[in-house]
Design an enzyme around this catalytic site. Structure first.
Site, short mmCIF file in Angstrom:
data_model
loop_
_atom_site.label_atom_id
_atom_site.label_comp_id
_atom_site.label_asym_id
_atom_site.label_seq_id
_atom_site.Cartn_x
_atom_site.Cartn_y
_atom_site.Cartn_z
CD GLU A 36 29.78 4.12 -3.97
OE1 GLU A 36 28.95 4.84 -4.75
OE2 GLU A 36 31.07 4.37 -4.09
CG LEU A 69 8.82 -2.90 -0.51
CD1 LEU A 69 8.99 -3.02 -2.06
CD2 LEU A 69 7.97 -3.89 0.19
CE LYS A 95 13.07 -1.67 -5.07
NZ LYS A 95 13.37 -0.49 -5.55
NE ARG A 103 8.38 6.39 0.17
CZ ARG A 103 9.35 5.17 -0.01
NH1 ARG A 103 9.11 4.18 0.05
NH2 ARG A 103 10.58 5.62 -0.06
CD GLU A 119 7.95 3.56 -8.35
OE1 GLU A 119 9.06 3.73 -8.12
OE2 GLU A 119 7.04 2.91 -7.51
CE LYS A 130 17.30 -2.63 -5.25
NZ LYS A 130 18.06 -1.89 -4.41
CB CYS A 164 46.78 21.46 -3.02
SG CYS A 164 45.12 22.20 -3.30
CB CYS A 166 44.50 20.89 0.39
SG CYS A 166 45.46 22.67 0.22
#
Length: 799
Positions: free
Chosen positions: A69, A117, A149, A170, A207, A351, A445, A463
């Protein structure tokens, strides 16, 4: 100063982190179309949403949306900025690394920026990256070093003469949190480097992770002790490193895996590696563990084959990974390609698709937020997805439920991509039995039974009852949250308990609570009650206008818009009197946002709340501003409209606080040195930004002079006028001598250092004479027409 590119001395070429100088991007044709208002508003909303989700993910470790998302929002913004380049500004999430540094731990600037990146999700996108690389550097080698990764916490560990001395997260890429004591407890981190050829100083980047098996055991121990369970290994690693109590950190199964370096200072000679694969071998010789499955791939096609093979067996790996990082192996080619404003041009994160699992959709429950929006939530039969048990997923709105064709009782496909909140991908229609039931969105509601409306053109149901218990509860929680007034020490659960019990009915009620009131509650002792009251009182007396505007929860007004409003109006009285036309003259405020602000101040309930806030003394004015003139809504500020950038280590306040003060004085905060910058404020060891500013003739001001100027309320800089008092040439030269160019990782030889070493972290008198700091010849200095003297220290840029 000379730079070394994999051992060969060449002309100095500092890293240019200004986005307009991106060679790869420069090949794109410019667009000059008129920008539709809808596009401008959508871009502003996307920027605000992405900044918020960045903060939730990187700083608070409490993400609300999935990686997929987030990527969709990010790509939508990139698309808008590509279509209309004028929409792009230096504050856009597409131009930055990350978000801001948390309070609580000491802050320290990275010697060299820790870049992010860019991502790719398909072979076509990988091919496009390769094409851009060859367009920028036709003779670039074809070999890439590839690593998994890792899904952990990125940080930097620093060694002086082979001995571990400090560690920084970082953070936002330029400033991180000091976590030295915590990292000293990580068992696989070498406290002293092996071998005789260790650098005088080296910054190793990597990491912090927790292996899957160790994570399961950690959660089992937490459960047995009645403690909080961690959602995933990344959250556990991040929370463990940020612990102030290092005994807690020592009990956590943390590992540090090194993948690169920042600054490297050698005793003499040149860097002992010319490839990234050679660097990785040297890191292992010094005693560092490196990511598993690292491999040198001879061509882009071999990189993709590695990506597919690793993705097929990611579940069998010991640690959580969510992709592959491919870096051009030749460090000289890396140097030639350089960086964009946020990422190297010679590296890319490939990815993996989101991890998925099958489960049953048992129910859909509707929650009510602080603005009255009804959000459906999928209640799932618990299932493990990527090592994490999932039992809930947001469905966003009724349209999504219909578009996906979901029915209660469906077997569904659920996915997550390394974060907490998963997504229902689709129903498995082929497995339906006939017992499934359609979901009917409520007409009333679920909290107060008031009618629910769906405004024309919106996807959300709302509502309309302003006294709805859920709306009131969430509004009060938001008021004191980090996104609102940011009251430290007042947790959401306590606020919810106070509201649900009827003890507090508005934000003002929280500030009227006494210690005795709170001690009536179970598990609220004298100390906790006193801390609760003290935290609220400190927030009341120390609130800024920006934070109060954020806390009010005005629809469409995020933190950036709140900053704009606070910079242009003295207080809420002035803002209340502003009409829509006045508001729309401000940056990033269109008709919809202006209308929302006007609607807020037209509501009698809101006006009553404001008067009650005024009565308890929670009524801040714009910081450092004199009262507005009679009848004037907006005021002229000392730095009104000027672009300001901070660099180096600030001693009076942190970087975030300094930027807030500059914004309050009317400034716009820049992210890099460009020709449009008006003022560069420098602290200790300012590095390449100072050098570049001098070359461009940009005004430079020391930290102490800047704060003195703010205190006086009178600006000492005007973008349209010459500098009133320039530094004498002799002092200018002395101040500029041997200033290091720190655009990326660099290597220096110790024999080349003279005077106050650039690696010295001392303060006080030593800092006064630091040759990396500008001279104190006056409030401002400039080197227009002068070339900054070069030092003899050699540099090597590395990722």
């Amino acid at each position: 100063m000379t730079e070394v590119k994999t051992g060969r001395v060449v002309d100095d070429a500092p890293v240019n982190d200004a986005p307009e100088n991106n060679a790869a991007e420069a090949t794109s044709p410019a667009r000059h179309d008129a920008i539709p208002e809808e596009a401008r508003q959508r871009a502003a909303q996307l920027r605000a949403d992405l900044e918020r989700h960045n903060r939730l993910y990187y700083e608070l470790d409490t993400p609300e949306i999935s990686d997929a998302e987030y990527d969709a929002l990010y790509r939508e913004l990139v698309g808008l900025e590509t279509r209309w380049p004028a929409l792009r500004d230096e504050a856009s999430p597409t131009q930055r690394v990350g978000g801001e540094v948390l309070e609580g731990l000491e802050k320290q600037a990275h010697t060299l920026r820790m870049y992010s990146l860019d991502n790719a999700f398909s072979r076509d996108e990988w091919g496009a990256f390769i094409q851009r690389m060859y367009n920028a550097l036709p003779d670039a080698p074809s070999a890439f070093w590839c690593d998994p990764k890792m899904d952990g916490l990125a940080l930097e560990v620093i060694y002086e003469n082979g001995v571990f001395t400090s560690a920084l997260t970082r953070g936002n890429g330029e400033v991180g949190e000091v976590v030295t004591a915590a990292m000293r407890t990580v068992r696989n981190l070498p406290l002293a480097l092996r071998g005789d050829d260790v650098p005088r100083r080296i910054e190793v980047r990597g990491e912090v992770v927790i292996a899957k098996a160790d994570f399961e055991q950690l959660n089992a121990r937490q459960s047995a002790a009645g403690g909080k369970l961690f959602a995933n290994p990344r959250n556990a690693a991040a929370g463990s490193v940020r612990q102030l109590d290092t005994t807690v950190t020592a009990g956590r199964p943390l590992q540090f895996l090194a993948y690169g370096v920042g600054q490297v200072v050698l005793e003499g000679g040149t860097a002992p590696w010319t490839t990234h694969s050679g660097l990785m071998a040297r890191l292992r010789e010094w005693g560092f563990d490196t990511p598993p499955e690292g491999r040198l791939c001879a061509s882009p096609d071999e990189v993709w084959a590695y990506y597919e093979a690793l993705g097929a067996r990611r579940e069998s790996l010991a640690i959580e990974i969510d992709g592959v990082v491919a870096k051009l192996d030749d460090t000289e080619a890396q140097e030639a390609l350089g960086f964009t404003a946020r990422a190297p041009r010679w590296a890319l994160a490939l990815k993996f698709p989101a991890m998925q699992a099958r489960t049953r959709l048992d129910d859909i429950r509707v929650q009510v937020g602080r603005t009255g929006v009804l959000t459906p939530v999928a209640i799932l039969e618990p299932v493990r997805v990527g090592g994490v048990e999932v039992s809930r997923a947001t469905l966003h709105n009724e349209d999504e439920i219909r578009a996906k064709g979901l029915m209660l009782g469906d077997m569904v496909l659920v996915q997550r991509a390394g974060d907490v909140i998963p997504e229902v991908v689709r129903p498995l229609v082929e497995e339906r039995t006939g017992d499934e039931r359609p979901f009917v969105f409520p007409e009333n509601c679920p909290e107060c039974d008031s009618p629910v409306v769906r405004p024309q053109g919106e996807v959300a149901h709302r509502c309309v009852n302003v006294m709805c218990p859920a709306v009131r509860r969430q509004s009060i929680i938001h008021f004191v949250s980090k996104a609102g007034l940011d009251v430290r020490g007042v947790g959401e659960r306590w606020v919810q308990q106070l509201v649900d019990g009827g003890h507090v009915t508005s934000p003002v009620g929280l500030f009227l609570l006494t210690k005795l009131d709170l001690m009536r509650f179970e598990r609220m002792g004298p100390t906790s009650a006193a801390n609760f009251v003290t935290a609220l009182d400190a927030a009341r007396t120390g609130a800024t206008l920006v934070r109060l505007i954020c806390a009010l929860g005005i629809r469409h007004v995020g933190e950036q818009t709140a900053r704009t409003l606070a910079a242009n109006f003295t207080d809420l009285d002035a803002l209340r009197e502003a009409d829509a036309e006045t508001l729309q003259q401000l940056p990033d405020i269109g008709p919809e946002v202006a209308g929302s602000i006007r609607s807020f101040f037209a509501n009698e309930g809101n006006l009553e709340l404001l008067e009650r806030l005024r009565a308890i003394g929670l009524w801040p004015k714009r910081q450092d501003a004199p009262p507005a003139s009679e009848g004037a809504d907006a005021i002229v500020l000392p730095l009104q409209g000027l672009k300001v950038l901070f660099t180096g280590s600030l001693t009076r306040v942190g970087r975030t606080e300094a930027e807030d003060m500059a914004r309050a004085a009317g400034a716009n905060i820049a992210s890099s040195v460009t020709k449009s910058l008006d003022l560069l404020v420098v602290g200790g060891k300012p590095g390449s930004k100072l050098e570049k500013a001098r070359k461009l003739g940009i005004r430079v001001m020391e930290e102490a002079d800047f704060f003195a100027m703010l205190a006086s309320g009178v600006a000492s800089v005007d973008a349209s006028e010459a500098v009133a008092e320039e530094t004498p040439p002799s002092q200018e030269a002395a101040g500029a001598e041997d200033a290091p160019s720190q655009g990326a990782a660099h290597v220096r030889t110790a024999s080349d250092e003279t005077g106050s070493a650039s690696g010295d972290d001392s303060r006080g008198a030593a800092a006064e004479n630091d040759p990396a700091r500008p001279a104190r010849g006056g409030a401002m200095s400039t080197a227009e027409g002068e070339d900054v003297p070069r030092g003899r220290a050699e540099q090597l840029k590395l990722f």
